[in-house]
Design a protein around this motif. Structure first.
Motif, short mmCIF file in Angstrom:
data_model
loop_
_atom_site.label_atom_id
_atom_site.label_comp_id
_atom_site.label_asym_id
_atom_site.label_seq_id
_atom_site.Cartn_x
_atom_site.Cartn_y
_atom_site.Cartn_z
N GLU A 100 0.82 -1.20 0.00
CA GLU A 100 0.00 0.00 0.00
C GLU A 100 0.87 1.26 0.00
OE1 GLU A 100 -3.23 -0.08 2.97
OE2 GLU A 100 -3.47 2.06 2.65
N LEU A 103 1.31 2.35 -3.41
CA LEU A 103 0.10 3.03 -3.91
C LEU A 103 0.14 4.50 -3.52
CD1 LEU A 103 -2.86 0.58 -3.11
CD2 LEU A 103 -2.02 1.26 -5.35
N ARG A 104 0.63 4.79 -2.31
CA ARG A 104 0.69 6.17 -1.84
C ARG A 104 1.73 6.98 -2.61
NH1 ARG A 104 -2.12 6.59 2.92
NH2 ARG A 104 -3.27 4.66 3.20
N THR B 8 -9.18 -1.12 0.43
CA THR B 8 -7.94 -0.68 -0.22
C THR B 8 -8.03 -0.89 -1.73
OG1 THR B 8 -6.75 -1.22 1.79
CG2 THR B 8 -5.42 -0.84 -0.16
N ALA B 12 -7.16 1.80 -4.41
CA ALA B 12 -6.18 1.50 -5.46
C ALA B 12 -6.73 1.93 -6.82
CB ALA B 12 -5.84 0.01 -5.46
N SER B 15 -7.03 5.70 -7.00
CA SER B 15 -5.68 6.23 -7.20
C SER B 15 -5.32 6.20 -8.68
CB SER B 15 -4.64 5.41 -6.43
OG SER B 15 -4.87 5.50 -5.05
N GLN B 16 -5.51 5.05 -9.26
CA GLN B 16 -5.17 4.87 -10.67
C GLN B 16 -5.94 5.89 -11.53
OE1 GLN B 16 -2.88 2.85 -11.39
NE2 GLN B 16 -3.02 2.49 -13.59
N TYR B 34 0.51 -3.25 -12.94
CA TYR B 34 0.82 -2.60 -11.67
C TYR B 34 0.14 -3.27 -10.49
CZ TYR B 34 2.77 0.99 -14.59
OH TYR B 34 3.52 1.66 -15.51
N PHE B 35 -1.17 -3.49 -10.60
CA PHE B 35 -1.90 -4.02 -9.46
C PHE B 35 -1.25 -5.29 -8.90
CE2 PHE B 35 -4.70 -0.84 -10.72
CZ PHE B 35 -5.74 -0.70 -9.83
N VAL B 38 1.38 -4.60 -6.43
CA VAL B 38 1.13 -3.56 -5.45
C VAL B 38 -0.10 -3.91 -4.62
CG1 VAL B 38 0.61 -1.12 -5.15
CG2 VAL B 38 2.16 -1.83 -6.95
N TRP B 39 -1.13 -4.36 -5.33
CA TRP B 39 -2.37 -4.74 -4.65
C TRP B 39 -3.07 -5.80 -5.50
CZ3 TRP B 39 -3.04 -3.79 0.19
CH2 TRP B 39 -4.27 -4.11 0.78
#
Lengths: 230, 230
Positions: A100, A103-104, B8, B12, B15-16, B34-35, B38-39
């Motif tokens: 996370e 992500l920030r 989250t 996420a 954010s994107q 990316y995900f 990252v998530w």
């Protein structure tokens, strides 16, 4: 054996139980210690799973008494071990990460620099705590009091990995915070120019031949947990 | 704004979308790129989420035509950006990892050495593919054709992280395969003796003062995704 499809969480639990029997309390502790960094699942999911594996006959449970207190101890059954051994021959899924803090960093263009900095300071603080924990686990095994001390030949390699990972994270956060410190004095254009210099130094070979307009993630990264069943 | 609790995964996606608008197709591509690191969430979960965010008014969607083909393009709404900005002030959750290859190493005491080796060779092969991919992404941004080229000052720092991570994994797999190669000639007792020497070299400080019988994972690692609501 049941028809229920086993998941990687099932195998993670069967793996743990194949190494020695664990009480419910010990499993909870292990779930925080190992599962989180290898196959993170909620403690509740792990309890549910161990009960389902017991119902399916892959796990055996017995009540033990420590003084007057009863506790349940789980161990793997012969059928469970057979299931596990089949799994050993399948390819493991690739590493995936929940990060996370990254992500920030991604949202830096819409966040304040202070918010990004604070998030990364949190990443650093959490990681430093984990480095301390890694040092304690190292000492635990050096002292001969590890939960799987008779398997230190395996555990040492895992500790090596996690320490290397945490040291990598720490070094990255340090240099990233250093970069972020320059943002206050630079326009986005200037930051981008600087970034191209940083990028040129990133230690990875670039392709010799031209690549597609947008590089495509390798097929292996889309491999899903699979367990072929007849 | 809806009462639905944002996860989250919601943030996420927000954010994107805060960085630029994305079409459905682009989001799918981004989810793999990316995900995953990252998530990591299933593509289906990401689609479901973006639709729910649109219903909640946090995301706007519009139809665009590329020639005769329609495509849906998603962007963040003003309300979505406001939600996102609140999130920026909360601490990020600590890094967590799915590493099935490590699970396979853990079961070395009940697997064959060949099975452990094969699993780690797979980790190495997958990781080398990712290193190649990292090189392609580096080149993509050096060439000025990144999907978020105008934000290369952020992306360069992320590429730096992932390359560092993959180089760390590669170096670890190499030395671990080297260790496993010795197992055929050594008893478990001999392996354990050797492991204590390896452990002593692991680059992390051990505690100056005695620690609890079983080191306890830092509290931060149990911090759950939290989003205080009034």
């Amino acid at each position: 054996m049941s028809n229920r499809r086993l998941t990687t969480t099932s195998y993670a639990l069967l793996s743990q139980l194949s190494l020695r029997p664990w009480s419910t309390y010990e499993l909870a502790r292990q779930s925080a210690r190992y599962f989180r960094y290898v196959w993170p699942r909620a403690e509740s999911a792990i309890y549910r799973e161990v009960k389902q594996l017991a119902q399916a006959g892959l796990v055996e449970s017995r009540k033990e008494f420590v003084g007057r207190r009863a506790r349940t101890v789980y161990s793997i059954s012969k059928a469970g071990l057979a299931e596990l051994r089949e799994w050993f021959d399948t390819p493991p899924s690739p590493i995936a990460m929940e990060f996370e803090g990254m992500l920030r960093l991604f949202v830096a263009p819409v966040a304040t620099t202070e918010q990004v900095r604070a998030a990364l300071e949190q990443v650093r603080a959490d990681n430093l705590q984990m480095i301390d924990f890694g040092g304690e686990v190292k000492q635990e095994y050096l002292d001969g009091r590890g939960a799987l001390q008779d398997q230190v030949y395996v555990r040492a390699l895992a500790i090596d990995f996690f320490v290397s990972l945490m040291n990598t994270v720490d070094a990255w956060v340090e240099r990233t915070l250093g970069e972020i410190a320059t943002w206050d004095h630079l326009s986005v254009t200037e930051r981008n120019e600087r970034a191209l210099e940083i990028l040129a130094q990133v230690p990875v070979d670039t392709p010799a031949a031209p690549t597609p307009a947008t590089p495509v993630v390798p097929e292996s990264q889309r491999r899903s947990p699979r367990y072929p069943r007849g």
